[in-house]
Design an enzyme around this catalytic site. Structure first.
Site, PDB file in Angstrom:
ATOM      1  CG  ASP A  60      68.680  12.068  -7.273  1.00 40.98           C
ATOM      2  OD1 ASP A  60      69.692  11.544  -8.065  1.00 40.98           O
ATOM      3  OD2 ASP A  60      68.582  12.883  -6.824  1.00 40.98           O
ATOM      4  CD  GLU A  91      75.242  16.160  -8.073  1.00 37.28           C
ATOM      5  OE1 GLU A  91      76.148  14.725  -8.462  1.00 37.28           O
ATOM      6  OE2 GLU A  91      75.274  17.123  -8.159  1.00 37.28           O
ATOM      7  CG  ASP A 105      74.108  11.367  -6.175  1.00 35.59           C
ATOM      8  OD1 ASP A 105      73.256  12.712  -6.441  1.00 35.59           O
ATOM      9  OD2 ASP A 105      75.034  11.242  -6.394  1.00 35.59           O
ATOM     10  CG  HIS A 107      69.145  17.813  -3.642  1.00 34.49           C
ATOM     11  ND1 HIS A 107      68.610  17.582  -4.669  1.00 34.49           N
ATOM     12  CD2 HIS A 107      70.273  17.126  -2.842  1.00 34.49           C
ATOM     13  CE1 HIS A 107      69.792  17.318  -5.061  1.00 34.49           C
ATOM     14  NE2 HIS A 107      70.382  16.700  -4.336  1.00 34.49           N
ATOM     15  CG  ASP A 108      73.241  18.970  -3.838  1.00 32.83           C
ATOM     16  OD1 ASP A 108      72.796  18.462  -2.466  1.00 32.83           O
ATOM     17  OD2 ASP A 108      73.626  18.495  -4.867  1.00 32.83           O
ATOM     18  CG  ASP A 156      54.638  10.980   4.260  1.00 30.05           C
ATOM     19  OD1 ASP A 156      54.229  11.611   3.793  1.00 30.05           O
ATOM     20  OD2 ASP A 156      54.934  10.747   5.524  1.00 30.05           O
ATOM     21  CG  ASP A 204      54.466  13.759   8.242  1.00 24.02           C
ATOM     22  OD1 ASP A 204      54.106  12.862   7.994  1.00 24.02           O
ATOM     23  OD2 ASP A 204      54.761  14.171   9.372  1.00 24.02           O
ATOM     24  CG  ASP A 231      56.915  10.245  10.469  1.00 23.46           C
ATOM     25  OD1 ASP A 231      56.888  10.756   9.621  1.00 23.46           O
ATOM     26  OD2 ASP A 231      57.671   9.349  10.050  1.00 23.46           O
TER      27      ASP A 231
HETATM   28  C1  NOJ Z   1      75.152  14.980  -4.883  1.00 18.39           C
HETATM   29  C2  NOJ Z   1      73.873  15.617  -4.642  1.00 18.39           C
HETATM   30  O1  NOJ Z   1      73.338  15.927  -5.075  1.00 18.39           O
HETATM   31  C3  NOJ Z   1      73.818  15.645  -3.148  1.00 18.39           C
HETATM   32  O2  NOJ Z   1      72.938  15.986  -1.518  1.00 18.39           O
HETATM   33  C4  NOJ Z   1      75.343  14.299  -2.368  1.00 18.39           C
HETATM   34  O3  NOJ Z   1      75.259  14.352  -1.136  1.00 18.39           O
HETATM   35  C5  NOJ Z   1      75.908  14.046  -2.845  1.00 18.39           C
HETATM   36  N1  NOJ Z   1      75.860  13.830  -4.416  1.00 18.39           N
HETATM   37  C6  NOJ Z   1      76.592  12.816  -2.928  1.00 18.39           C
HETATM   38  O4  NOJ Z   1      75.808  11.663  -2.858  1.00 18.39           O
END
Ligand code: NOJ
Length: 576
Positions: A126, A282, A228, A348-349, A57, A49, A53
């Site tokens: 992305d 993805e 995505d 990130h998932d 960023d 950051d 905030d």
């Molecule tokens: C896959 C993404 O990697 C995930 O983070 C997102 O929540 C879902 N697609 C919906 O876009």
């Protein structure tokens, strides 16, 4: 250097006739820069950051460009930074050509790409076009009346026809992908949250809008696209009834529906073929054949397959190591002649790499992080490495639902509670697997909030930043970070690690993952102990073992054909 004494009982067995050995010309078929790339994924909210905030960023990333360069990675994939109401942290886009003010401005974006390019690092965008945000102008128009010109940008079902056949939603608090909208007395479809309506890819206008958006960013210099959730983009828009319980295996019904390949071919023609870009979607279909159909070059669709079989193995109750080896081995075999894979175990998932696939206890976190990074960087396929894993960041220990920020966690909790699920188990599973685990701020140093922000971080910084942070790791030559850098360098210096054939050895060994990589006359042996105890492996007919190219311990015991590994030891030998 005594500490670095390598306890090698037998080896340095250089081939006796080495003097006569001629360097054969190295022949590598189908080379491509994106096969040689090493991708570093940055979650922009959590990296750095710059303005206090509490939200990472673009300027923050710019401040850290030299750090990124120091890792040796060659590409950066940045999660969405477009204008968005942030229901799903940017995966709900309300303007595809604008930057979310929290992240900065278009000038910042341009400066970021320029800064990366000056450092020979490419940029992956992305692209979130299975769905938009419900705050996108297209959707606002579409929902305003049934005869609005944007109506067909989305999937609608008039309520006078009754309720449409059930569709499962991944993020909906009721699990229902049809949301009733009173303005036009209709339902709209959303495979994710109700604020993420699915776009109608059958509509040529939608497709043209998307290609235009992609060209806009390609003209700005992006070098790659990650699509995505794209395998869900095509749908049977008669919305037939699916069998009872289909949601338990919804991918079978949602992925790779008719039309998807046509859309990808068209996208390739309109966008990919006009620029020198990497393309990855993805998900990689439901089986090997479908994965091939996405990326075989003569089909002119995508070029890198991103399959979930491996990453999905880790469960709160643990994972089967033999299955893990089997999955990676099968995928490699299927792609050994044609097509190209990505190699990853976190993003990130997912929760953190070391907490899911390694061991995040103080005793083994370091060794197991190094071992996992050695693995990711020594397999065939483009490695996709996630920020923070280079310093062995771990899961955060949230115990109350109020601490979570992720829409999937919050709505998943509501759904489970309304179904009378065992909430103690739910919370313990969430504690292990939640996506927020992998989204906590980057740990730069041991100061307050790990020097991620001077304000209040949007998601708490892990308390362990006092010892796990970039500053500390940088100054320790044996740190996870320095091991990561060495491994990146090794991959770049040894083409065999990129293009070499992979062969699994000692498949039945319950502790050690052993494989060779071979390219013409170059061969390396990778040995990875995936357990918290000493273990050994018998290897015959592998040729002469030279000094290790990399080792996460200072010694290794080799006794004839028997190699003894310490807990989570990772070692790569060059073979003759
Ligand atoms: C896959 C993404 O990697 C995930 O983070 C997102 O929540 C879902 N697609 C919906 O876009």
């Amino acid at each position: 250097m005594k500490n670095f004494f390598v306890k090698i009982l037998i080896f340095m067995l250089i081939t006796s006739c080495s003097g006569e050995k001629k360097q054969k010309e190295v022949i590598v078929p189908n080379k491509a820069w994106w096969k040689e790339a090493i991708v570093y994924q940055i979650y922009p909210r959590s990296f750095k950051d710059s303005d206090g905030d509490g939200i990472g960023d673009l300027k923050g990333i710019i401040e850290k460009l030299d750090y990124i360069k120091s890792l040796g990675v060659t590409m950066v994939w940045l999660n969405p930074f477009y204008q968005s109401p942030n229901v799903d942290n940017g995966y709900d886009v309300s303007d595809y050509k604008a930057i979310l003010p929290e992240f900065g401005t278009m000038e910042d974006f341009d400066a970021l790409v320029k800064g990366l390019h000056e450092r020979d690092i490419k940029f992956v965008l992305d692209v979130v076009v299975n769905h938009s945000s419900d705050q996108h102008e297209w959707f606002k128009q579409a929902r305003s009346s049934r005869d609005n010109p944007y109506r067909d940008y989305y999937h609608w079902w008039p309520a006078e026809k009754g309720k449409p056949n059930y569709r499962y939603s991944l993020f909906d608090a009721k699990g229902d992908a049809w949301q009733y909208d009173s303005i036009t007395n209709s339902y709209y479809l959303h495979y994710f949250a109700k604020e993420q309506p699915d776009l109608n890819w059958e509509n040529q206008k939608v497709r043209n809008e998307v290609y235009d958006i992609m060209q806009f960013w390609a003209d700005k210099g992006v070098d790659g696209f990650r699509l995505d959730a794209f395998q869900f983009a095509a749908k049977d828009t008669t919305f037939p009834k699916f069998p009872e319980g289909f949601e338990k295996d919804f991918i079978q019904y949602y992925a790779m529906q008719d039309g998807l390949h046509d859309y990808l071919k068209e996208m390739n023609e309109q966008v990919f073929s006009k620029y020198d870009v990497m393309s990855v979607a993805e998900g990689a279909g439901r089986n090997f054949q479908e994965a091939h159909e996405l990326v075989d070059s003569e089909r002119k669709e995508l070029n890198v397959a991103y399959a979930f079989d491996a990453v999905d193995i880790a469960k709160p109750e643990g994972y089967s190591f033999s299955h893990f080896k089997e999955v990676f081995t099968k995928w490699d075999k299927e792609f050994s002649k044609k097509g190209w894979l990505s190699i990853f175990l976190s993003n990130h998932d997912q929760a953190r790499l070391v907490s899911r696939f390694g061991n995040d206890s103080p005793e083994f976190r370091e060794a197991s992080s190094k071992m996992l990074n050695t693995f990711l960087l020594s397999m065939r396929g483009t490695p996709f490495l996630y920020y923070g894993d280079e310093i062995g960041m771990t899961n955060i220990n949230f115990d109350s639902i109020s601490q979570y920020k992720d829409v999937a966690a919050i709505n998943g909790y509501k759904k489970a509670a309304s179904e009378g699920a065992d909430m103690i188990k739910f919370m313990s599973d969430l504690n292990f697997a939640s996506r927020d685990n992998g989204r906590t701020p980057m740990q730069w140093d041991s100061s307050e909030n790990a020097n991620f922000t001077s304000g209040t971080p949007w998601l708490p910084v892990n308390e362990n930043h006092k010892s796990i942070n970039v500053f500390t790791e940088n100054s320790n030559p044996n740190s996870i970070l320095n091991h990561f850098k060495k491994m990146v360098k090794l991959r770049k210096e040894h083409e065999v690690l990129i293009y070499g054939d992979y062969e699994l050895l000692a498949a039945e060994n319950p502790d050690i993952y052993a494989y060779t990589r071979t390219l013409n006359n170059e061969k390396v042996l990778v040995l990875l102990n995936f357990t918290n105890h000493d273990s050994s492996i018998e290897l015959t007919e592998i040729g002469a073992i030279n000094e290790p190219l990399i080792n996460n311990y200072s010694t290794v015991e080799v006794n004839k054909n028997n190699i003894q590994l310490k807990p989570y030891q990772a070692i790569i030998f060059k073979l003759n």
